[in-house]
Design a protein around this motif. Structure first.
Motif, PDB file in Angstrom:
ATOM      1  N   ALA A  22      13.763 -45.075  70.517  1.00  0.00           N
ATOM      2  CA  ALA A  22      14.617 -44.371  69.558  1.00  0.00           C
ATOM      3  C   ALA A  22      14.671 -45.191  68.289  1.00  0.00           C
ATOM      4  N   VAL A  53      11.172 -40.888  69.681  1.00  0.00           N
ATOM      5  CA  VAL A  53      11.750 -39.555  69.959  1.00  0.00           C
ATOM      6  C   VAL A  53      12.561 -39.022  68.784  1.00  0.00           C
ATOM      7  N   LEU A  54      12.986 -39.948  67.919  1.00  0.00           N
ATOM      8  CA  LEU A  54      13.743 -39.452  66.775  1.00  0.00           C
ATOM      9  C   LEU A  54      12.837 -38.663  65.837  1.00  0.00           C
ATOM     10  N   PRO A  57      10.885 -35.400  69.242  1.00  0.00           N
ATOM     11  CA  PRO A  57      11.710 -35.254  70.453  1.00  0.00           C
ATOM     12  C   PRO A  57      10.877 -34.735  71.624  1.00  0.00           C
ATOM     13  N   THR A  64      16.608 -43.476  76.204  1.00  0.00           N
ATOM     14  CA  THR A  64      15.656 -44.382  75.566  1.00  0.00           C
ATOM     15  C   THR A  64      16.139 -45.816  75.752  1.00  0.00           C
TER      16      THR A  64
ATOM     17  N   ASP B 118      20.123 -45.924  76.224  1.00  0.00           N
ATOM     18  CA  ASP B 118      21.082 -45.094  75.516  1.00  0.00           C
ATOM     19  C   ASP B 118      20.616 -43.636  75.524  1.00  0.00           C
ATOM     20  N   GLN B 120      19.939 -41.591  73.059  1.00  0.00           N
ATOM     21  CA  GLN B 120      19.403 -41.059  71.808  1.00  0.00           C
ATOM     22  C   GLN B 120      18.309 -40.034  72.027  1.00  0.00           C
ATOM     23  N   ALA B 121      17.518 -40.256  73.072  1.00  0.00           N
ATOM     24  CA  ALA B 121      16.436 -39.305  73.334  1.00  0.00           C
ATOM     25  C   ALA B 121      17.005 -37.933  73.634  1.00  0.00           C
ATOM     26  N   ALA B 124      18.327 -36.431  70.533  1.00  0.00           N
ATOM     27  CA  ALA B 124      17.247 -36.027  69.629  1.00  0.00           C
ATOM     28  C   ALA B 124      16.657 -34.701  70.087  1.00  0.00           C
ATOM     29  N   GLU B 128      16.811 -30.806  68.125  1.00  0.00           N
ATOM     30  CA  GLU B 128      15.749 -29.842  67.849  1.00  0.00           C
ATOM     31  C   GLU B 128      16.109 -28.482  68.435  1.00  0.00           C
TER      32      GLU B 128
END
Lengths: 99, 588
Positions: A22, A53-54, A57, A64, B118, B120-121, B124, B128
């Motif tokens: 990430a 992935v940022l 995605p 992550t 974390d 975040q994936a 993210a 989308e």
């Protein structure tokens, strides 16, 4: 896709890895660093793709960093900043059951 | 930095926008809905309905409010959740085409954990998805699992904060479901931060009480919203959750009308000055066999005759038996059932909680679009969980009826025969607008049914007792007879009425006779009067004659005297001197 580290010899390497990160977040940076270190200690070539992935995605990635060992089969997933070096080595080198 | 701070302040000051959940009763407790752009925590023990609540919010958002949603399954798999919800009639497959997305975000057990990670994936990926779907609501179901894996309180807090921030930044309405031990609640330090972090916390509880499960819901907090804080019961019905929230005063339904509807018995209508008020609640209480169901059926039949849709809920009989019983008193319910105006449904007893029963009644009434509702007996609710729960459930039913302008008639079983001094077993008498009590009066080897209007709000009512007479011609009310301070009914009444009739006849005859005698006397007096008048006339005539003749005599005497004087031309008698002088002169 960021730059991939390759060591070209005859044919594709035995170990194929993909690391989902990430961005530059602490866990992700740590994972990259540690993975790099452990990989260098292996006595064989490896292939690594780093996917942010940022930017891209992926629906199958929940957390992550996630490390996916695509080869050798079977596919193994590891999540986390890869703080346990031994565990990481075992995963990279194992060929059958998960450790 | 200053800008960020300004933004935070601005956010805090601006009014919280609320998104309706669509769940019956929950929006009322929240006075609108869940806060948009904030995290709502739904916590509770296993099986208490958290996932269902969260999912229903998504479904209503997607279906009714044009707000597509994403369900992130972290504990129970997405297919499992969908399968469980299949019985609820939400038509998930249809919604899943465009407006509802299920994301299975569980980490497989084969995944090795090594180090900190974390979310975040996940976020993210959701970013989308939200963009393509236009999602406005997101559910994270079973956050415990994920946080557990982190195995680090600091990291847990960080990730929850990350989630919360993410929801706020995208102005999404977020629900996080979380398992909490219902006994200790949020007492563990590990879990209490969840409560602090969330802007809104809904706590669900599932308590088995005896044989019957009890579900309760409470809004522990909701920042920025003046919510109702009471703990309320709820049921899981065939459509989702049904929360028995007390209605807000402003929404208590249509204004009190002055329209009256028939009670089904003409004389009772008269006693009530027209009938029951439309939209009122009526309670018929009495010992078994006192004809409560019959009166209830009469009310239902009258409503059906007016072509008003009526629902008759019976807990004691089957619909067929109800129809058969009423036929014996000349009430034809079958005809009304056939026409579609009347629907008779039988409820279960004691196998589910009172609030479930009420939720079912409410659903049936809605389905039938009922304007009139009969629940016979309402005290059946008591068996489902105890008296307190029964009272809550009954109150909920009453409020539902009031809010929708439905006239509710309930019957209530009372254990004693002398029951006016007793409260009804679930205390509903204080809430009912009209309370009619039926009882037995036993005397001289007979039992007769008595009807008393105990109270009737807003209606002037006669506080007298009437006898309720059932026959194959129907229901009738008869006057009771008061004698020696006693109320008499049945054959005693008939006896007394007979006696009274005889006495009355006798009096009439006496009067007639007396009148006759008096008339005779009058006639007699009149005759006397005529005779005496005649006599009077005669006597008067005689008197006249007498007076006249004495006048004549006097006159002629005078003339004689005058003539003699003339003839004598002499000394006039003294009295005539002056007159005589002139005549004397004439003579000379």
């Amino acid at each position: 896709m960021t730059a991939a580290k390759r060591q070209t010899r005859s044919g594709a390497p035995r170990i194929v890895l993909r690391l989902y990160v990430a961005g530059e977040s602490p866990n992700s940076l740590l994972a990259r660093l540690r993975l790099d270190m452990v990989c260098r200690e292996l006595n064989e070539p490896w292939q690594l793709d780093v996917v942010d992935v940022l930017k891209r995605p992926n629906q199958s990635v929940i957390v992550t960093p996630t490390l996916v060992r695509l080869r050798p089969k079977p596919e193994v997933r590891m999540v986390g900043s890869l703080s346990d070096r031994e565990a990481l080595r075992r995963v990279l080198l194992s060929t059958g059951t998960t450790s | 930095m200053r800008n960020a701070r300004k933004e935070v302040v601005a956010r805090a000051v601006s009014r919280v926008i609320q998104r309706p959940t669509g769940i019956v009763g929950l929006d009322q407790l929240l006075r609108g809905g869940l806060p948009e752009g904030r995290t709502t925590l739904v916590a509770g023990g296993p099986g208490c309905g958290k996932t269902l609540l969260a999912l229903e919010t998504l479904v209503h958002g997607a279906r009714d409010h044009d707000e597509p949603g994403i369900f992130v399954a972290l504990e129970e798999g997405a297919e499992h959740v969908i399968a469980n919800a299949a019985t609820l009639g939400w038509n998930l497959p249809q919604l899943q085409k465009k407006r509802l997305f299920f994301l299975d975000a569980r980490l497989p057990s084969s995944v090795i954990h090594d180090g900190a990670f974390d979310l975040q994936a996940l976020l993210a990926g959701l970013d989308e998805r939200c963009r393509t779907m236009g999602a406005r609501r997101v559910v994270f179901d079973g956050i415990n699992e994920l946080l557990l894996l982190l195995n680090d309180p600091a990291a847990e807090r960080r990730e929850m904060y990350r989630l919360s921030e993410w929801l706020t930044n995208r102005k999404l309405t977020g629900i996080v479901t979380c398992k909490i031990d219902h006994r200790s609640g949020f007492s563990s330090e590990r879990d209490s931060y969840l409560q602090y972090l969330s802007d809104c916390v809904v706590f669900l509880e599932h308590r088995p009480t005896g044989a019957v499960p009890l579900r309760r819901l409470r809004i522990l907090k909701c920042r920025g919203i003046h919510h109702q804080t009471s703990e309320v019961p709820f049921a899981i019905t065939g459509n989702g959750l049904d929360v028995a929230a007390p209605p807000l005063p402003a929404t208590l339904g249509p204004q009190a009308t002055t329209e009256r509807i028939s009670a089904g018995v003409a004389r009772l209508d008269t006693m009530l000055l027209g009938g029951y008020y439309r939209g009122a609640s009526i309670l018929l209480s009495g010992a078994p066999g006192t004809a409560k169901s019959t009166l209830a059926a009469a009310f239902a039949a009258a409503a059906a005759r007016r072509k008003e849709r009526t629902l008759y809920v019976t807990f004691d009989e089957t619909p067929d038996r109800v129809i058969r019983n009423m036929r014996s008193v000349n009430i034809d319910l079958a005809k009304h059932v056939r026409s579609g105006a009347l629907r008779i449904v039988a409820g279960y007893r004691a196998t589910r909680s009172a609030i479930d029963d009420v939720a079912w009644i409410v659903a049936e009434a809605g389905r039938h679009r009922a304007r009139c509702l009969v629940v016979d007996p309402l005290t059946a609710l008591v068996s489902g969980g105890g008296a307190l729960i029964g009272e809550e459930a009954a109150t909920h039913l009453l409020r539902f009826a009031q809010a929708n302008g439905i006239t509710l008639l309930s019957t209530s079983l009372l254990s004693g025969v002398d029951a006016l001094g007793e409260a009804t077993s679930i205390g509903i008498s204080t809430l009912a607008d009209t309370w009619i009590h039926l009882s037995y009066v036993a005397r001289a080897g007979e039992r007769n049914r008595a009807l008393t209007i105990v109270k009737s709000r807003g209606v002037g009512h006669s506080n007298q007792v009437r006898e309720l007479v059932l026959s194959n011609k129907g229901i009738a009310l008869a006057d009771v007879f008061f004698a020696d301070g006693d109320v008499l009914m049945g054959t005693l009444r008939w006896q007394k009425e007979n006696e009274a009739r005889l006495v009355h006849d006798q009096q009439r005859r006496d009067h007639a006779r007396l009148a006759h005698d008096a008339a005779a006397e009058v006639a007699e007096t009149k005759t006397s009067l005529a005779r005496l008048t005649q006599e009077l006339k005669r006597q008067e005539a005689a008197l006249q004659d007498l007076v006249a003749s004495s006048e004549r005599t006097l006159q002629s005497g005078r003339r004689t005297t005058a003539t003699i004087a003339k003839m004598r031309a002499g000394d006039a008698p003294a009295g005539m001197h002056r007159a005589g002088t002139s005549s004397h002169r004439r003579l000379a």
